[in-house]
Write a protein that holds these residues in place. Structure first.
Motif, PDB file in Angstrom:
ATOM      1  N   ALA A 178       0.836  -1.202   0.000  1.00  0.00           N
ATOM      2  CA  ALA A 178       0.000   0.000   0.000  1.00  0.00           C
ATOM      3  C   ALA A 178       0.869   1.249   0.000  1.00  0.00           C
ATOM      4  CB  ALA A 178      -0.932  -0.006   1.209  1.00  0.00           C
ATOM      5  N   GLY A 179       1.971   1.216   0.768  1.00  0.00           N
ATOM      6  CA  GLY A 179       2.890   2.343   0.765  1.00  0.00           C
ATOM      7  C   GLY A 179       3.452   2.595  -0.619  1.00  0.00           C
ATOM      8  N   ALA A 180       3.816   1.510  -1.311  1.00  0.00           N
ATOM      9  CA  ALA A 180       4.315   1.660  -2.682  1.00  0.00           C
ATOM     10  C   ALA A 180       3.236   2.229  -3.592  1.00  0.00           C
ATOM     11  CB  ALA A 180       4.794   0.310  -3.209  1.00  0.00           C
ATOM     12  N   SER A 181       1.989   1.781  -3.410  1.00  0.00           N
ATOM     13  CA  SER A 181       0.897   2.283  -4.243  1.00  0.00           C
ATOM     14  C   SER A 181       0.673   3.767  -4.025  1.00  0.00           C
ATOM     15  CB  SER A 181      -0.391   1.506  -3.939  1.00  0.00           C
ATOM     16  OG  SER A 181      -0.259   0.145  -4.316  1.00  0.00           O
ATOM     17  N   VAL A 182       0.825   4.232  -2.773  1.00  0.00           N
ATOM     18  CA  VAL A 182       0.703   5.660  -2.490  1.00  0.00           C
ATOM     19  C   VAL A 182       1.735   6.442  -3.303  1.00  0.00           C
ATOM     20  CG1 VAL A 182       1.110   7.414  -0.715  1.00  0.00           C
ATOM     21  CG2 VAL A 182      -0.319   5.425  -0.199  1.00  0.00           C
TER      22      VAL A 182
ATOM     23  N   ARG B 194      -0.609  11.149  -0.943  1.00  0.00           N
ATOM     24  CA  ARG B 194      -1.961  11.202  -0.388  1.00  0.00           C
ATOM     25  C   ARG B 194      -2.456   9.790  -0.102  1.00  0.00           C
ATOM     26  NH1 ARG B 194      -4.084  15.954  -0.156  1.00  0.00           N
ATOM     27  NH2 ARG B 194      -3.050  17.670  -1.275  1.00  0.00           N
ATOM     28  N   PRO B 195      -3.337   9.643   0.899  1.00  0.00           N
ATOM     29  CA  PRO B 195      -3.871   8.311   1.199  1.00  0.00           C
ATOM     30  C   PRO B 195      -4.595   7.724  -0.002  1.00  0.00           C
ATOM     31  CG  PRO B 195      -4.492   9.913   2.892  1.00  0.00           C
ATOM     32  CD  PRO B 195      -3.900  10.686   1.756  1.00  0.00           C
ATOM     33  N   LEU B 196      -4.722   6.411  -0.002  1.00  0.00           N
ATOM     34  CA  LEU B 196      -5.441   5.750  -1.089  1.00  0.00           C
ATOM     35  C   LEU B 196      -6.933   6.054  -1.036  1.00  0.00           C
ATOM     36  CD1 LEU B 196      -3.609   2.297  -1.045  1.00  0.00           C
ATOM     37  CD2 LEU B 196      -3.181   4.272  -2.519  1.00  0.00           C
ATOM     38  N   ILE B 197      -7.421   6.492   0.141  1.00  0.00           N
ATOM     39  CA  ILE B 197      -8.821   6.871   0.307  1.00  0.00           C
ATOM     40  C   ILE B 197      -8.880   8.348   0.676  1.00  0.00           C
ATOM     41  CG2 ILE B 197     -10.942   6.498   1.633  1.00  0.00           C
ATOM     42  CD1 ILE B 197      -9.957   3.647   2.173  1.00  0.00           C
ATOM     43  N   ASP B 198      -9.599   9.161  -0.090  1.00  0.00           N
ATOM     44  CA  ASP B 198      -9.804  10.559   0.281  1.00  0.00           C
ATOM     45  C   ASP B 198     -10.827  10.638   1.401  1.00  0.00           C
ATOM     46  OD1 ASP B 198      -8.059  11.839  -1.476  1.00  0.00           O
ATOM     47  OD2 ASP B 198      -9.503  11.711  -3.121  1.00  0.00           O
ATOM     48  N   SER B 199     -10.499  11.401   2.433  1.00  0.00           N
ATOM     49  CA  SER B 199     -11.427  11.583   3.535  1.00  0.00           C
ATOM     50  C   SER B 199     -11.371  13.031   3.980  1.00  0.00           C
ATOM     51  CB  SER B 199     -11.071  10.626   4.676  1.00  0.00           C
ATOM     52  OG  SER B 199     -12.103  10.598   5.645  1.00  0.00           O
TER      53      SER B 199
ATOM     54  N   TYR C 255      17.294   7.975   0.335  1.00  0.00           N
ATOM     55  CA  TYR C 255      16.218   7.758  -0.619  1.00  0.00           C
ATOM     56  C   TYR C 255      15.018   8.588  -0.222  1.00  0.00           C
ATOM     57  CZ  TYR C 255      16.726   4.005   2.812  1.00  0.00           C
ATOM     58  OH  TYR C 255      17.005   3.277   3.940  1.00  0.00           O
ATOM     59  N   ASP C 256      14.107   8.742  -1.164  1.00  0.00           N
ATOM     60  CA  ASP C 256      12.961   9.628  -0.986  1.00  0.00           C
ATOM     61  C   ASP C 256      11.806   8.965  -0.246  1.00  0.00           C
ATOM     62  OD1 ASP C 256      13.689  12.009  -3.058  1.00  0.00           O
ATOM     63  OD2 ASP C 256      14.338  10.058  -3.823  1.00  0.00           O
ATOM     64  N   PHE C 257      11.588   7.665  -0.541  1.00  0.00           N
ATOM     65  CA  PHE C 257      10.447   6.954   0.036  1.00  0.00           C
ATOM     66  C   PHE C 257      10.913   5.595   0.555  1.00  0.00           C
ATOM     67  CE2 PHE C 257       9.117   9.216  -3.874  1.00  0.00           C
ATOM     68  CZ  PHE C 257       8.389  10.242  -3.298  1.00  0.00           C
TER      69      PHE C 257
ATOM     70  N   LEU D 118       5.080   4.328   6.158  1.00  0.00           N
ATOM     71  CA  LEU D 118       5.594   4.958   4.951  1.00  0.00           C
ATOM     72  C   LEU D 118       6.382   6.176   5.402  1.00  0.00           C
ATOM     73  CD1 LEU D 118       5.769   5.511   1.890  1.00  0.00           C
ATOM     74  CD2 LEU D 118       3.547   6.657   2.063  1.00  0.00           C
ATOM     75  N   VAL D 119       7.669   6.179   5.139  1.00  0.00           N
ATOM     76  CA  VAL D 119       8.537   7.286   5.529  1.00  0.00           C
ATOM     77  C   VAL D 119       8.944   8.022   4.264  1.00  0.00           C
ATOM     78  CG1 VAL D 119      10.708   7.936   6.637  1.00  0.00           C
ATOM     79  CG2 VAL D 119       9.352   6.038   7.562  1.00  0.00           C
TER      80      VAL D 119
END
Length: 408
Positions: free
Chosen positions: A98-102, A249-254, A218-220, A238-239
């Motif tokens: 999920a961190g990679a997907s972000v 941004r999160p995978l879900i907007d809230s 590294y950046d991420f 996720l650093v």
């Protein structure tokens, strides 16, 4: 480490009352548990903490959810202390993928749209990189790293694929399939000199490495706390550092969407965030009971012993050398080469894992690389030398028979 030292079994770890370490977990005693690295295992104290948090959530959800962002922010401070990073750099995500997907969702093509990965990469993360490359109209370049490559060889293999068209480098800190390190610090420094962002998949690093982000260039970086850290599942960090982190941004907007990074990740609608809140309980349990440094030393010595005992059993059975040189080994994980015919691909390795669980009542990890199958040893504090002696005595002969069946 000498052959004599490898053959010595470490004394099993005990709880404060003298009971076996495994008594602090709810693992089924009818199964042989030898695969901590895939999904982790949560100690009872953390399970109980999470259950209390869930009960609190269900008693008063209208109180719970408005207060949740503040509680998560406080938890991030604790988790950042464990990882030795600034809490302002750390966001909470469900897992390393999920961190990679972000990161993938945030980045835009700036150069030629090429993404560099390695042939040791975790499948889901690599597939995400391929999807991003298609979106960019670019392509993925795969660095081929021999299993036994040393630090210099691995570094040169990755940097050889970096060029003027590279927009992102994705590299594992500890590889899942091959249980080895990659020189992410040097690779990150080389990419930074060319202005190329780097994503480090540190899925296995928290708990297994004492300071996984030391000397980070590294950046991420993203890593699971529910593997070696034993946190409840669905807990990862996720650093992000540098100007690009403000794009994440999160995978879900809230309702926290307008908050700055990483605060915007603390509000995710009605998701059950109790795994995050209970994570410090797992980390503190290991620290209070044995200390993380002592736990890592034990896991490493036990993995050495396991590889020696099981590898010797396979060698006696087949006459072939079962040792696997991974070039840059890591604590707590080892590879043992399987007899020819077993686990030659990811699909075959997964099928072998399922068959061993079903027919032998053992949870074990099997992987493949370069058409060769391996048993991946991943020892934790609740494991003992007897676990691996049992595997060598009872399961190795069966696996040998299964290998012979492949040739019939």
């Amino acid at each position: 480490m000498s052959e004599t030292e490898v053959a010595l079994a470490p004394h099993p770890l005990l709880l404060a009352d003298g009971a076996p370490a495994a008594d602090a977990w709810s693992l089924d005693p009818a199964l042989t548990h030898l695969n901590h690295g895939s999904f982790g295992a949560v100690p009872l104290v953390a399970q109980e903490r999470q259950a209390r948090l869930r009960a609190e959530m269900e008693r008063a959800p209208v109180v719970w959810f408005p207060e949740l962002p503040g509680r998560l922010a406080a938890t991030r401070v604790e988790l950042a202390g464990f990882l030795r990073v600034d809490a302002g750099d750390l966001a909470l995500v469900p897992n390393a993928s999920a961190g990679a997907s972000v990161v993938y969702n945030a980045l835009a093509r700036r150069r030629g749209g090429e993404i560099v990965v390695t042939d040791h990469g975790y499948g889901a993360v690599t597939m995400g990189a391929e999807r991003l490359a298609r979106r960019w109209g670019g392509r993925v370049r795969t660095a081929r790293i021999p299993l036994g490559a040393d630090e210099d060889e691995a570094y040169e293999a990755v940097t050889a694929e970096i060029g003027e068209a590279t927009d992102l480098v994705v590299v594992d800190q500890i590889t899942s399939a091959t249980a080895r390190r990659l020189p992410v610090e040097r690779i990150g420094a080389a990419a930074r000199r060319q202005g190329i962002p780097v994503l480090v998949d540190g899925a296995h690093a928290p708990g297994l490495l004492g300071t996984p982000l030391a000397d980070a260039t590294y950046d991420f970086w993203t890593g699971n706390l529910h593997k070696w850290g034993c946190a409840p599942r669905g807990t990862a960090a996720l650093v992000a550092r540098g100007p690009l982190r403000d794009l994440l941004r999160p995978l879900i907007d809230s309702w926290g969407a307008q908050d700055p990074y990483p605060d915007r990740f603390d509000q995710q609608g009605t998701l059950d965030a109790t795994s995050y809140l209970a994570a410090p309980t797992s980390l503190d349990f290991v620290e209070r009971t044995w200390g993380w440094s002592a736990a890592r030393r034990y896991m490493d010595r036990l993995a050495d012993y396991a590889a020696h005992v099981i590898g010797a059993a396979f060698t006696r059975l087949t006459g072939a050398d079962s040792r696997a040189d991974v070039g840059m080994p890591v604590p707590g994980m080892r590879l043992v080469r399987l007899p020819d015919g077993l686990g030659r691909s990811r699909i075959e390795a997964d099928a072998l894992r399922d068959r061993v669980a079903r027919e032998l009542a053992a949870e074990a990890a099997f992987t493949s690389f370069g058409g060769i199958g391996y048993l991946r040893v991943s020892a934790h504090v609740y494991n003992t030398p007897a676990d691996y002696e049992h595997f060598a005595e009872k399961f190795v002969p069966v696996l040998g028979n299964w290998a012979r069946e492949q040739h019939c």
